[in-house]
Design a protein around this motif. Structure first.
Motif, mmCIF file in Angstrom:
data_model
loop_
_atom_site.group_PDB
_atom_site.id
_atom_site.type_symbol
_atom_site.label_atom_id
_atom_site.label_comp_id
_atom_site.label_asym_id
_atom_site.label_seq_id
_atom_site.Cartn_x
_atom_site.Cartn_y
_atom_site.Cartn_z
ATOM 1 N N ARG A 143 0.823 -1.220 0.000
ATOM 2 C CA ARG A 143 0.000 0.000 0.000
ATOM 3 C C ARG A 143 0.850 1.259 0.000
ATOM 4 N N VAL B 75 0.488 5.375 1.147
ATOM 5 C CA VAL B 75 -0.281 6.363 1.906
ATOM 6 C C VAL B 75 0.505 7.664 1.922
ATOM 7 N N ALA C 115 -3.899 11.462 6.900
ATOM 8 C CA ALA C 115 -3.465 10.345 6.062
ATOM 9 C C ALA C 115 -4.376 10.223 4.852
ATOM 10 N N GLN D 94 -4.962 7.654 1.711
ATOM 11 C CA GLN D 94 -4.585 6.391 1.089
ATOM 12 C C GLN D 94 -4.601 6.564 -0.425
ATOM 13 N N TRP E 68 0.992 -2.813 7.354
ATOM 14 C CA TRP E 68 -0.430 -2.456 7.353
ATOM 15 C C TRP E 68 -1.276 -3.460 8.128
ATOM 16 N N ASN F 46 -3.463 3.575 8.657
ATOM 17 C CA ASN F 46 -2.895 4.668 7.858
ATOM 18 C C ASN F 46 -2.548 5.866 8.735
#
Length: 466
Positions: A208, A210, A222, A224, A311, A316
């Motif tokens: 991921r 962020v 944050a 994403q 994660w 996040n």
């Protein structure tokens, strides 16, 4: 080996230009093959880091989990094609040869992206010598009709096509690699290119990205940037089921959906897209990336790329808070990994911590210089290799001595018996994972929060002893 890249002739023109300055003046004429390098020379390329440390604008750190060899890989490549262009990536391998797949993708994918970009630009512009400035007509999304588009739209279209082509070429190379068995092994990929104020992203799997950004009240929030491409996403599940693959979760971990073969309860891949994993490519698992573009603003502070080992235990918001409050920018990635390691012990004391890999890219292009590598905990030995298991990396599967290969929820464990839904499978007796080259793998290695055993059917005949 699938690509090459120029390491000279940097440009000082706008990042939306490739071969010509926006003012219209040409640089010294060079072809794409001038001053090229091969994969074997990548470690010597300047402004490219792939082990624990820092660059001018980023810091990276990875830590091996408690499951065997580190299968995560990462890279930051500054001056990727011209000044003010940076490539970053995190790759999380899985399966018996996942560590080799991740390293192979780390090394080859950026070169394939450059090669695809040059090819797409040459085709779109005829000569490849046109600056991206003003409005013009072009065909979008493979259509036959031309449409007037802005320079940003043209640039985005170019990068989208380059990402799609490079990911396809990467998977094709893995399928035909003579010394790397990717039938039951694979890797995620989250790759970004920062070009001036433009951010281009291509990704597959559940790694991921962020971003930390300041809101109107100057508070850090944050954002994403990517979607975890897991099998329980409706569009992903629909595609897999149309291809006769099956998607369901085990009774002992109902929150983790997995992909299974139509004729056997194996291998239980916890992602819908990946490089490799060719045992599932006919059943809905694909390597086509999701692509997105974002225009960066002065409010955007940094971007964090990380594997699911981070994660799985940190949100996040927690990640952004940890990075923004780090005592120095060069220590941010290490502190984030240390925080994830602590959370693994607190939240899942009976589970083995997963590998963690982190890239922190600071968007203002600055890196602190208060502390040197030694004060940050980076020894000269660490800079050469982030783990002893990574010494003498090879993309041809030639490592002769490896620890047993175990992973997290990406694939299921072969250590202990477990329950399958809807039916129960029996263990193989010893439950040991051995990485011998002459052994046929009967299952994908991995440890989840609840250990279980899944056997893969043997898809090929027993290989004769060499």
């Amino acid at each position: 080996m699938g690509g090459c890249v120029s390491t000279s002739s940097r440009s000082n023109c706008s990042p939306k230009c490739f071969d010509v300055g926006c003012c219209g003046s040409k640089r010294t004429k060079r072809t794409f093959s001038d001053h090229v390098i091969g994969l074997q020379h990548l470690p010597a390329v300047p402004n490219r880091i792939f082990t624990n440390g820092k660059s001018r604008t980023a810091c990276i750190f990875t830590q091996q989990g408690r499951k065997g060899i580190n299968q995560d890989a990462m890279i930051v490549w500054e001056d990727f094609m011209t000044d003010d262009v940076t490539f970053c990536g995190v790759f999380d391998g899985h399966g018996p040869h996942g560590h080799l797949v991740a390293r192979k993708v780390r090394d080859a994918l950026p070169l394939k992206l450059l090669s695809s970009l040059h090819s797409c630009q040459s085709r779109q512009n005829g000569t490849g010598q046109t600056c991206f400035k003003g409005r013009s007509k072009m065909k979008l999304d493979g259509g036959d009709s031309e449409k007037e588009v802005s320079a940003e739209e043209r640039l985005t279209s170019l990068w989208r096509e380059a990402f799609l082509k490079s990911y396809k070429a990467m998977d094709k190379e893995l399928r035909s690699h003579p010394n790397l068995d990717c039938f039951c092994s694979g890797s995620t990929a989250i790759s970004i290119v920062k070009q001036g104020s433009n951010l281009f992203m291509g990704y597959i799997g559940d790694s991921r990205a962020v971003m930390g950004s300041k809101d109107s009240s100057d508070s850090m929030v944050a954002v994403q940037l990517t979607v975890d491409l897991k099998p329980d996403l409706p569009r992903e599940a629909e595609r897999i089921k149309k291809c006769k693959g099956r998607v369901f979760a085990l009774q002992d971990e109902p929150e983790v959906c997995r992909v299974w073969l139509p004729f056997d309860n194996a291998p239980g891949l916890a992602m819908a897209r990946a490089f490799g994993d060719f045992c599932l490519k006919e059943y809905g698992v694909i390597s086509m990336p999701e692509f997105s573009h974002r225009s960066l603003t002065e409010s955007d502070q940094f971007i964090v790329l990380a594997s699911d080992g981070v994660w799985d235990v940190l949100s996040n918001e927690e990640v952004v808070e940890i990075v923004s409050s780090a005592p120095s920018r060069s220590s941010a990635a290490r502190i984030l990994v240390d925080s994830a390691a602590r959370e693994w012990k607190l939240k899942y004391p009976t589970s083995k911590m997963d590998d963690c890999a982190v890239v922190c890219l600071f968007l203002d292009g600055k890196m602190d210089s208060e502390l040197d590598y030694e004060e940050q905990g980076f020894s000269s030995a660490t800079l050469q290799s982030y783990h002893s298991g990574n010494a003498g990396e090879s993309d041809d599967g030639g490592n002769k001595s490896e620890p047993s290969l175990q992973r997290n929820f990406t694939v299921r464990s072969s250590e202990e018996s477990g329950r399958l839904c809807p039916e129960e499978l029996e263990g193989d007796g010893d439950g040991n994972a051995v990485a011998g080259e002459d052994q046929n793998w009967s299952g994908l290695e991995g440890v989840t929060r609840v250990n279980s055993l899944i056997q893969l059917p043997r898809f090929w005949e027993e290989r004769p002893n060499q």
